[in-house]
Enzyme design. Structure first.
Site, PDB file in Angstrom:
ATOM      1  N   TYR A 168     -28.090  12.592  14.290  1.00  0.00           N
ATOM      2  CA  TYR A 168     -29.041  13.705  14.229  1.00  0.00           C
ATOM      3  C   TYR A 168     -30.087  13.487  13.132  1.00  0.00           C
ATOM      4  CZ  TYR A 168     -30.938  18.386  13.677  1.00  0.00           C
ATOM      5  OH  TYR A 168     -31.805  19.449  13.570  1.00  0.00           O
ATOM      6  N   ASP A 224     -37.291  24.457  29.744  1.00  0.00           N
ATOM      7  CA  ASP A 224     -35.926  24.418  29.209  1.00  0.00           C
ATOM      8  C   ASP A 224     -34.960  24.019  30.311  1.00  0.00           C
ATOM      9  OD1 ASP A 224     -33.344  25.263  27.915  1.00  0.00           O
ATOM     10  OD2 ASP A 224     -34.705  26.114  26.426  1.00  0.00           O
ATOM     11  N   VAL A 233     -36.090  17.464  29.142  1.00  0.00           N
ATOM     12  CA  VAL A 233     -37.178  16.721  28.480  1.00  0.00           C
ATOM     13  C   VAL A 233     -36.848  15.251  28.227  1.00  0.00           C
ATOM     14  CG1 VAL A 233     -38.383  18.644  27.378  1.00  0.00           C
ATOM     15  CG2 VAL A 233     -36.432  17.599  26.213  1.00  0.00           C
TER      16      VAL A 233
HETATM   17  P1  NAI Z   1     -30.817  26.171  20.226  1.00  0.00           P
HETATM   18  O1  NAI Z   1     -29.608  25.393  20.631  1.00  0.00           O
HETATM   19  O2  NAI Z   1     -30.667  27.613  19.867  1.00  0.00           O
HETATM   20  O3  NAI Z   1     -31.905  26.057  21.381  1.00  0.00           O
HETATM   21  C1  NAI Z   1     -32.265  24.806  21.891  1.00  0.00           C
HETATM   22  C2  NAI Z   1     -32.902  24.993  23.264  1.00  0.00           C
HETATM   23  O4  NAI Z   1     -33.275  23.688  23.736  1.00  0.00           O
HETATM   24  C3  NAI Z   1     -31.922  25.573  24.284  1.00  0.00           C
HETATM   25  O5  NAI Z   1     -32.550  26.603  25.023  1.00  0.00           O
HETATM   26  C4  NAI Z   1     -31.575  24.370  25.159  1.00  0.00           C
HETATM   27  O6  NAI Z   1     -31.273  24.723  26.506  1.00  0.00           O
HETATM   28  C5  NAI Z   1     -32.844  23.536  25.062  1.00  0.00           C
HETATM   29  N1  NAI Z   1     -32.597  22.127  25.371  1.00  0.00           N
HETATM   30  C6  NAI Z   1     -31.622  21.333  24.869  1.00  0.00           C
HETATM   31  N2  NAI Z   1     -31.684  20.113  25.424  1.00  0.00           N
HETATM   32  C7  NAI Z   1     -32.739  20.143  26.305  1.00  0.00           C
HETATM   33  C8  NAI Z   1     -33.295  19.196  27.184  1.00  0.00           C
HETATM   34  N3  NAI Z   1     -32.789  17.959  27.308  1.00  0.00           N
HETATM   35  N4  NAI Z   1     -34.356  19.572  27.938  1.00  0.00           N
HETATM   36  C9  NAI Z   1     -34.864  20.827  27.838  1.00  0.00           C
HETATM   37  N5  NAI Z   1     -34.377  21.757  27.021  1.00  0.00           N
HETATM   38  C10 NAI Z   1     -33.315  21.427  26.265  1.00  0.00           C
HETATM   39  O7  NAI Z   1     -31.492  25.315  19.086  1.00  0.00           O
HETATM   40  P2  NAI Z   1     -32.218  25.701  17.700  1.00  0.00           P
HETATM   41  O8  NAI Z   1     -31.188  25.762  16.645  1.00  0.00           O
HETATM   42  O9  NAI Z   1     -33.142  26.818  17.945  1.00  0.00           O
HETATM   43  O10 NAI Z   1     -33.045  24.360  17.454  1.00  0.00           O
HETATM   44  C11 NAI Z   1     -34.313  24.126  18.035  1.00  0.00           C
HETATM   45  C12 NAI Z   1     -34.898  22.874  17.399  1.00  0.00           C
HETATM   46  O11 NAI Z   1     -34.968  23.056  15.997  1.00  0.00           O
HETATM   47  C13 NAI Z   1     -34.067  21.606  17.616  1.00  0.00           C
HETATM   48  O12 NAI Z   1     -34.919  20.507  17.766  1.00  0.00           O
HETATM   49  C14 NAI Z   1     -33.277  21.504  16.324  1.00  0.00           C
HETATM   50  O13 NAI Z   1     -32.887  20.186  16.041  1.00  0.00           O
HETATM   51  C15 NAI Z   1     -34.300  21.999  15.342  1.00  0.00           C
HETATM   52  N6  NAI Z   1     -33.749  22.475  14.090  1.00  0.00           N
HETATM   53  C16 NAI Z   1     -32.772  23.439  14.072  1.00  0.00           C
HETATM   54  C17 NAI Z   1     -32.248  23.853  12.881  1.00  0.00           C
HETATM   55  C18 NAI Z   1     -31.170  24.886  12.807  1.00  0.00           C
HETATM   56  O14 NAI Z   1     -30.524  24.981  11.757  1.00  0.00           O
HETATM   57  N7  NAI Z   1     -30.968  25.697  13.830  1.00  0.00           N
HETATM   58  C19 NAI Z   1     -32.719  23.305  11.594  1.00  0.00           C
HETATM   59  C20 NAI Z   1     -33.742  22.307  11.730  1.00  0.00           C
HETATM   60  C21 NAI Z   1     -34.224  21.930  12.932  1.00  0.00           C
END
Ligand code: NAI
Length: 248
Positions: free
Chosen positions: A152, A37, A58
């Site tokens: 997105y 992360d 990443v």
């Molecule tokens: P979140 O924002 O709570 O957590 C995302 C994590 O990814 C964070 O710890 C952040 O530091 C890390 N991150 C972001 N960019 C990064 C990078 N370039 N390199 C390494 N780490 C990085 O996100 P959430 O909501 O848990 O989402 C996780 C995944 O699920 C994402 O791919 C999101 O698009 C997908 N998703 C989320 C939904 C939602 O409603 N929360 C619904 C459908 C999919």
């Protein structure tokens, strides 16, 4: 004995939200967890026995290669890669004509190119070991054609195509590539943006068959299944986990 005993699993974006829940589920199955992360990777990894935290972007070619190299050095192998890191709740919802090209490109880099880079880095290791599991996190949005987040939604649609084509390419190597598409989930990232919660929470709940909030833990079972031997004949698939909002 867990069904993932002895396996090493990298979870990108595993420090919070859906990624953190997935890391917990894989750890309960017996896997050793590598949290990759941008922020708080080591603190998050400390929650898991033998957990390793790597500070990684990443979307960087160098970081993706280092992530796999350090995992092999410290844990001996990589059996599972969950490509979960992505940009979502911080993105402003607006008409597509107002999305700056820079933001479009950044979303594609973080959400799509990252999966190309991490997969390219990990596949030689998995080939050498005789197999592996890759699970990519997409979203329900490309299936529903959700408006006002064109970059997105496009990026998440690309992940479904990426999963299918990569699965075909890697079948002969016993490397399984699958995809999980969650609905609107009350993750840490979402909760940090009350305007997003306000706009999407009630509308999402009422559009579901199972009418309640989706939480990160809801996504875990599908991912753990796809990473386990029970899914050894499953590849190239996308499982929509959204309480029956969209039937895929
Ligand atoms: P979140 O924002 O709570 O957590 C995302 C994590 O990814 C964070 O710890 C952040 O530091 C890390 N991150 C972001 N960019 C990064 C990078 N370039 N390199 C390494 N780490 C990085 O996100 P959430 O909501 O848990 O989402 C996780 C995944 O699920 C994402 O791919 C999101 O698009 C997908 N998703 C989320 C939904 C939602 O409603 N929360 C619904 C459908 C999919």
């Amino acid at each position: 004995m867990g069904h993932l005993d002895g396996k090493v699993a990298i979870v990108t974006g595993g420090a919070q939200g859906i990624g953190r829940a997935i890391a917990g589920g894989l750890a309960r199955g017996g896997a050793r967890i590598v949290v990759a992360d941008l922020h708080h990777a080591e603190e998050a990894a400390d929650n898991f026995p033998g957990g390793v935290g790597l500070t990684v972007d990443v979307s960087s070619e160098e970081d993706a290669a280092r992530m796999v190299r350090e995992t092999v050095e410290r844990c001996g192998s990589v059996d599972i890669l969950v490509n979960n890191a992505g940009l979502y709740a911080s993105l402003e919802m607006r008409p597509f004509t107002e999305i700056p090209l820079e933001e479009w490109n950044r979303v594609m880099e973080v959400n799509v190119a990252s999966m190309f880079l991490t997969s390219r880095a990990v596949v030689p290791v998995m080939r050498e070991q005789g197999g592996g599991k890759i699970v990519n996190i997409s979203s329900g949005t490309p299936f529903r054609g959700v408006p006002f987040l064109l970059h997105y939604v496009t990026s998440k649609g690309a992940i479904v195509a990426f999963t299918r084509a990569l699965a075909k390419e890697l079948g002969k190597d016993s490397i399984h590539v699958n995809c999980v598409a969650p609905g609107f989930t009350m993750s840490d990232g979402v909760k940090a943006h009350p305007e997003v919660v306000e706009k999407l929470r009630d509308a999402s709940v009422s559009a579901r068959t199972i009418q309640r909030d989706q939480v990160p833990e809801d996504v875990v079972g599908a991912v753990v299944f796809l990473c386990s031997p029970a899914a050894d004949f499953v590849t190239g698939q996308t499982m929509v986990i959204d309480g029956g909002q969209y039937f895929h």
